[in-house]
Design a protein around this motif. Structure first.
Motif, mmCIF file in Angstrom:
data_model
loop_
_atom_site.group_PDB
_atom_site.id
_atom_site.type_symbol
_atom_site.label_atom_id
_atom_site.label_comp_id
_atom_site.label_asym_id
_atom_site.label_seq_id
_atom_site.Cartn_x
_atom_site.Cartn_y
_atom_site.Cartn_z
ATOM 1 N N THR A 420 37.832 -10.743 35.122
ATOM 2 C CA THR A 420 37.058 -11.382 36.187
ATOM 3 C C THR A 420 37.939 -11.749 37.367
ATOM 4 O O THR A 420 37.639 -11.424 38.518
ATOM 5 C CB THR A 420 36.363 -12.658 35.668
ATOM 6 O OG1 THR A 420 35.490 -12.311 34.592
ATOM 7 C CG2 THR A 420 35.582 -13.345 36.776
ATOM 8 N N HIS A 421 39.047 -12.421 37.059
ATOM 9 C CA HIS A 421 39.917 -12.906 38.122
ATOM 10 C C HIS A 421 41.188 -12.078 38.275
ATOM 11 O O HIS A 421 41.878 -12.197 39.291
ATOM 12 C CB HIS A 421 40.277 -14.372 37.868
ATOM 13 C CG HIS A 421 39.098 -15.276 37.829
ATOM 14 N ND1 HIS A 421 38.611 -15.828 36.666
ATOM 15 C CD2 HIS A 421 38.269 -15.705 38.812
ATOM 16 C CE1 HIS A 421 37.557 -16.582 36.933
ATOM 17 N NE2 HIS A 421 37.330 -16.514 38.222
ATOM 18 N N TYR A 422 41.524 -11.285 37.286
ATOM 19 C CA TYR A 422 42.708 -10.423 37.389
ATOM 20 C C TYR A 422 42.595 -9.283 36.386
ATOM 21 O O TYR A 422 41.817 -9.335 35.428
ATOM 22 C CB TYR A 422 44.003 -11.207 37.139
ATOM 23 C CG TYR A 422 44.220 -11.607 35.689
ATOM 24 C CD1 TYR A 422 44.902 -10.762 34.802
ATOM 25 C CD2 TYR A 422 43.745 -12.813 35.192
ATOM 26 C CE1 TYR A 422 45.111 -11.114 33.478
ATOM 27 C CE2 TYR A 422 43.946 -13.179 33.878
ATOM 28 C CZ TYR A 422 44.632 -12.329 33.023
ATOM 29 O OH TYR A 422 44.814 -12.681 31.700
ATOM 30 N N PRO A 429 49.830 -9.431 36.140
ATOM 31 C CA PRO A 429 48.445 -9.670 36.552
ATOM 32 C C PRO A 429 48.252 -9.423 38.042
ATOM 33 O O PRO A 429 49.047 -9.889 38.866
ATOM 34 C CB PRO A 429 48.229 -11.149 36.208
ATOM 35 C CG PRO A 429 49.588 -11.750 36.252
ATOM 36 C CD PRO A 429 50.551 -10.675 35.847
ATOM 37 N N ARG A 430 47.219 -8.690 38.378
ATOM 38 C CA ARG A 430 46.859 -8.469 39.775
ATOM 39 C C ARG A 430 45.470 -9.051 40.002
ATOM 40 O O ARG A 430 44.500 -8.647 39.378
ATOM 41 C CB ARG A 430 46.876 -6.984 40.124
ATOM 42 C CG ARG A 430 46.518 -6.693 41.583
ATOM 43 C CD ARG A 430 46.894 -5.279 41.955
ATOM 44 N NE ARG A 430 48.329 -5.043 41.840
ATOM 45 C CZ ARG A 430 48.908 -3.875 42.119
ATOM 46 N NH1 ARG A 430 48.194 -2.847 42.525
ATOM 47 N NH2 ARG A 430 50.224 -3.745 41.983
ATOM 48 N N GLN A 431 45.382 -10.027 40.896
ATOM 49 C CA GLN A 431 44.131 -10.751 41.072
ATOM 50 C C GLN A 431 43.078 -9.928 41.794
ATOM 51 O O GLN A 431 43.384 -9.150 42.704
ATOM 52 C CB GLN A 431 44.368 -12.055 41.827
ATOM 53 C CG GLN A 431 45.024 -13.144 40.982
ATOM 54 C CD GLN A 431 45.012 -14.488 41.665
ATOM 55 O OE1 GLN A 431 45.449 -14.616 42.783
ATOM 56 N NE2 GLN A 431 44.505 -15.512 40.971
ATOM 57 N N THR A 432 41.843 -10.120 41.374
ATOM 58 C CA THR A 432 40.697 -9.573 42.082
ATOM 59 C C THR A 432 40.364 -10.504 43.247
ATOM 60 O O THR A 432 40.956 -11.576 43.403
ATOM 61 C CB THR A 432 39.493 -9.480 41.139
ATOM 62 O OG1 THR A 432 39.123 -10.817 40.728
ATOM 63 C CG2 THR A 432 39.826 -8.652 39.899
ATOM 64 N N GLN A 433 39.379 -10.118 44.037
ATOM 65 C CA GLN A 433 38.974 -10.986 45.136
ATOM 66 C C GLN A 433 38.426 -12.303 44.615
ATOM 67 O O GLN A 433 38.655 -13.365 45.203
ATOM 68 C CB GLN A 433 37.928 -10.295 46.015
ATOM 69 C CG GLN A 433 37.572 -11.089 47.269
ATOM 70 C CD GLN A 433 38.784 -11.440 48.105
ATOM 71 O OE1 GLN A 433 39.627 -10.582 48.399
ATOM 72 N NE2 GLN A 433 38.904 -12.708 48.501
ATOM 73 N N GLY A 435 39.445 -13.768 41.950
ATOM 74 C CA GLY A 435 40.609 -14.554 41.574
ATOM 75 C C GLY A 435 41.266 -15.210 42.766
ATOM 76 O O GLY A 435 41.664 -16.380 42.722
ATOM 77 N N VAL A 436 41.377 -14.468 43.855
ATOM 78 C CA VAL A 436 42.002 -15.004 45.064
ATOM 79 C C VAL A 436 41.231 -16.204 45.595
ATOM 80 O O VAL A 436 41.806 -17.213 46.000
ATOM 81 C CB VAL A 436 42.112 -13.907 46.138
ATOM 82 C CG1 VAL A 436 42.547 -14.502 47.479
ATOM 83 C CG2 VAL A 436 43.071 -12.812 45.694
ATOM 84 N N SER A 437 39.907 -16.116 45.577
ATOM 85 C CA SER A 437 39.098 -17.168 46.201
ATOM 86 C C SER A 437 38.803 -18.341 45.282
ATOM 87 O O SER A 437 38.679 -19.477 45.747
ATOM 88 C CB SER A 437 37.763 -16.574 46.694
ATOM 89 O OG SER A 437 36.991 -16.082 45.602
ATOM 90 N N GLN A 438 38.713 -18.108 43.954
ATOM 91 C CA GLN A 438 38.253 -19.165 43.048
ATOM 92 C C GLN A 438 39.374 -19.995 42.433
ATOM 93 O O GLN A 438 39.156 -21.156 42.066
ATOM 94 C CB GLN A 438 37.408 -18.553 41.924
ATOM 95 C CG GLN A 438 36.097 -17.952 42.390
ATOM 96 C CD GLN A 438 35.335 -17.297 41.248
ATOM 97 O OE1 GLN A 438 35.582 -17.577 40.067
ATOM 98 N NE2 GLN A 438 34.414 -16.413 41.589
ATOM 99 N N THR A 439 40.556 -19.435 42.290
ATOM 100 C CA THR A 439 41.604 -20.120 41.513
ATOM 101 C C THR A 439 42.443 -21.092 42.333
ATOM 102 O O THR A 439 43.263 -21.821 41.764
ATOM 103 C CB THR A 439 42.549 -19.084 40.858
ATOM 104 O OG1 THR A 439 43.203 -18.325 41.885
ATOM 105 C CG2 THR A 439 41.782 -18.155 39.933
ATOM 106 N N VAL A 440 42.259 -21.139 43.639
ATOM 107 C CA VAL A 440 43.114 -21.976 44.492
ATOM 108 C C VAL A 440 42.569 -23.408 44.564
ATOM 109 O O VAL A 440 42.201 -23.909 45.618
ATOM 110 C CB VAL A 440 43.260 -21.367 45.903
ATOM 111 C CG1 VAL A 440 44.169 -20.170 45.856
ATOM 112 C CG2 VAL A 440 41.896 -20.998 46.486
ATOM 113 N N LEU A 441 42.552 -24.070 43.413
ATOM 114 C CA LEU A 441 42.002 -25.420 43.328
ATOM 115 C C LEU A 441 43.010 -26.498 43.694
ATOM 116 O O LEU A 441 42.650 -27.672 43.782
ATOM 117 C CB LEU A 441 41.493 -25.684 41.902
ATOM 118 C CG LEU A 441 40.388 -24.777 41.362
ATOM 119 C CD1 LEU A 441 39.968 -25.244 39.979
ATOM 120 C CD2 LEU A 441 39.192 -24.747 42.308
#
Length: 543
Positions: A420-422, A429-433, A435-441
């Protein structure tokens, strides 16, 4: 401030332009006399390094970080059960990325809550809004469980926080009974954090925070090795004259290519053997720009602008210097070592993209100059005062957030959920879009594991980063004021910084001669520089 971008002068100077003081002289309910760092008798946490994952490229006690060519497969599971008790946990954090979707629209946040077994309530603040938001937080006196006061300024002080020790004493938890000495072993991944990082959390004779540790290698002059090779340029100039000639060689305005993304005064300062900010001369401190050699730095930096080798738009605020570097519009750029994997993740040049660090030569030749060691922490996080049971519960969560590289917990915390995120590609690990937008908490600013060298999916780049650090760390020079506190600096850094930066702008832009610098330094000393010096000298003597 003048048009010349203040960014050109911030790295490595005493002249940080910071937010206005947020706390003033108010003790916020604490002991009004608690305005000193008080470090001599602080009981630092014991150090218990994690040995569950072996690095491919071992670090050392000098400060060289561990390097990993691939993410361990399978990753180690660090926890057998979630650390939380199902209760709400609040945190005030910051982010340099676009604010992520709220929890109801964010699958990563929802999964994080499940893995922690908490209702994580985050106030996520962009860096630019931090001074205002933090002032509002303090004024309202409704504090969350975890509070990230601010990122460290280049002088190792929380930006814009005046009378910090008094506020910590009045409102925040002294963690010494929970973490001092062997007590920290109840939280093994907090015990895995290096001792140098905990030194930044010492106030009022106790431990008043959780550190986000970083390596001492600090900032460096990044270099586009692929373009250097294409242009037949020497990647290792032997002195300043060769460095200037190199800059002129690789600059081609018609091709939209310049040598430097910004000013080179830090690089030149290192060539001349100047300190990061202060030098200890027998218990007396002398600031970098009080040395006669600093006028040579200003003259040379101004000459590079006159030569036309600095990107012409570097004088604008918020210039996209990283994009210029990645696109090849600028071939050299000063940045922190932590940007190494970011450049590869944002690579637009294709598979041939290759970077490394340029070591500063001695100004007149004869070898390499020593680089400057950086602050051992990026920031620290304080905990609101609470009963013992609550503090222990929060420290269990912090221990999970500090799970080290190579664990399942680290992989999820940094990259999210596989698929889902990578995705795993070439051992990283290579992040998906998503992952880029959701994990930066911003949870990485609450507490983090010790930093490592790892460029996902690119062992060659990781090795280059490791080799650079191995070459500079042994001869790197620490600043004597790192981890120390000056109340005057915390209150006046904005005023003093503007004074210095504006004067440097005038010299680099050719509006004033280098000879005007003596008057600037005299004014800086009278306005507060000498008081800052005295307070740092007192803190240095008390260690």
């Amino acid at each position: 401030m003048n048009a010349m971008n203040r960014r050109l002068f911030l790295s490595g100077t005493l002249a940080t332009v910071a937010a206005p003081a947020l706390l003033g002289a108010c003790s916020s309910g604490g002991n009004g006399a608690a305005t000193q760092q008080t470090v001599a008798d602080t009981k630092l946490p014991a150090y218990l390094p994690y040995t569950g994952v072996k690095p491919d490229l071992p670090g050392n006690e000098q400060g060289l970080l561990n390097g990993f060519l691939n993410y361990p497969d399978p990753p180690v599971r660090a926890f057998s059960a979630p650390p939380g008790d199902g209760s709400p946990v609040s945190a005030f954090v910051l982010t340099s990325s676009p604010v992520p979707p709220t929890v109801d629209q964010n699958p990563y946040w929802q999964e994080l809550n499940k893995r922690l077994n908490v209702d994580l309530r985050l106030t996520i603040v962009p860096n630019s809004d931090m001074p205002t938001k933090f002032a509002t937080l303090v004024a309202g006196d409704d504090l969350p469980d975890f509070i990230v006061p601010a990122l460290y300024t280049p002088n190792g002080l929380p930006a814009g926080v005046a009378n910090l020790p008094a506020w910590l004493s009045g409102k925040c938890q002294d963690l010494t009974p929970f973490l001092g000495g062997d007590a920290i072993k109840e939280y093994p991944f907090l015990a895995n954090l290096p001792t140098a990082a905990w030194k930044d959390c010492r106030y009022n004779g106790g431990i008043y925070g959780l550190p986000v540790a970083r390596g001492v290698a600090g900032s460096l002059m990044f270099r586009r090795d692929d373009l250097f090779a294409q242009l037949g340029a020497n990647p290792n100039p032997a002195n300043f004259a060769e460095f200037r000639a190199l800059c002129r060689q690789v600059t081609d305005e018609k091709a939209g290519r310049w040598a430097l993304a910004g000013g080179a005064q830090d690089f030149i300062s290192q060539m001349l053997g100047l300190p990061f900010r202060w030098r200890d001369e027998g218990g007396k401190l002398k600031a970098k720009f009080e040395y006669e050699e600093y006028k040579q730095v200003l003259a040379d930096a101004a000459q590079l602008f006159t030569d036309g080798v600095v990107h012409p738009d570097s004088t604008t605020n918020n210039a996209p210097v990283k994009k210029w570097f990645n696109a090849g519009s600028a071939l050299m750029h000063t940045d922190r070592y932590t940007a190494w994997p970011q450049y590869y993740a944002e690579n637009v040049a294709g598979p041939g993209f290759r970077i490394s660090g340029m070591r500063p030569p001695l100004y007149h030749g004869g070898g390499f100059a020593g680089t400057w060691q950086a602050q051992a922490t990026n920031n620290f996080t304080v905990l609101k005062k609470a009963d013992e049971g609550r503090i222990r519960q929060l420290l269990k969560l912090a221990d999970w957030l500090a799970a080290p590289f190579g664990t399942e917990e680290y992989l999820f915390r940094k990259y999210g959920t596989a698929g889902t995120h990578y995705t795993m590609q070439d051992g990283g690990p290579r992040q998906t879009q998503a992952g880029v937008s959701q994990t930066v908490l911003g949870i990485r600013y609450i507490v983090d594991s010790p930093d490592v060298l790892f460029v996902p999916g690119n062992p060659e780049a990781t090795k280059a980063c490791y080799d650079y650090q191995a070459s500079v760390v042994p001869t790197s020079v620490p600043d004597p004021t790192l981890s120390l506190f000056s109340d005057t600096w915390s209150r006046k850094q904005g005023q003093l910084g503007t004074m210095i930066n504006d004067a440097q702008n005038d010299i680099l832009a050719g509006r004033k001669p280098v000879s005007s610098w003596d008057e600037v330094v005299t004014q800086w000393r009278a306005t507060g520089g000498d008081k800052v010096r005295t307070e740092f000298e007192e803190a240095l003597a008390a260690q």
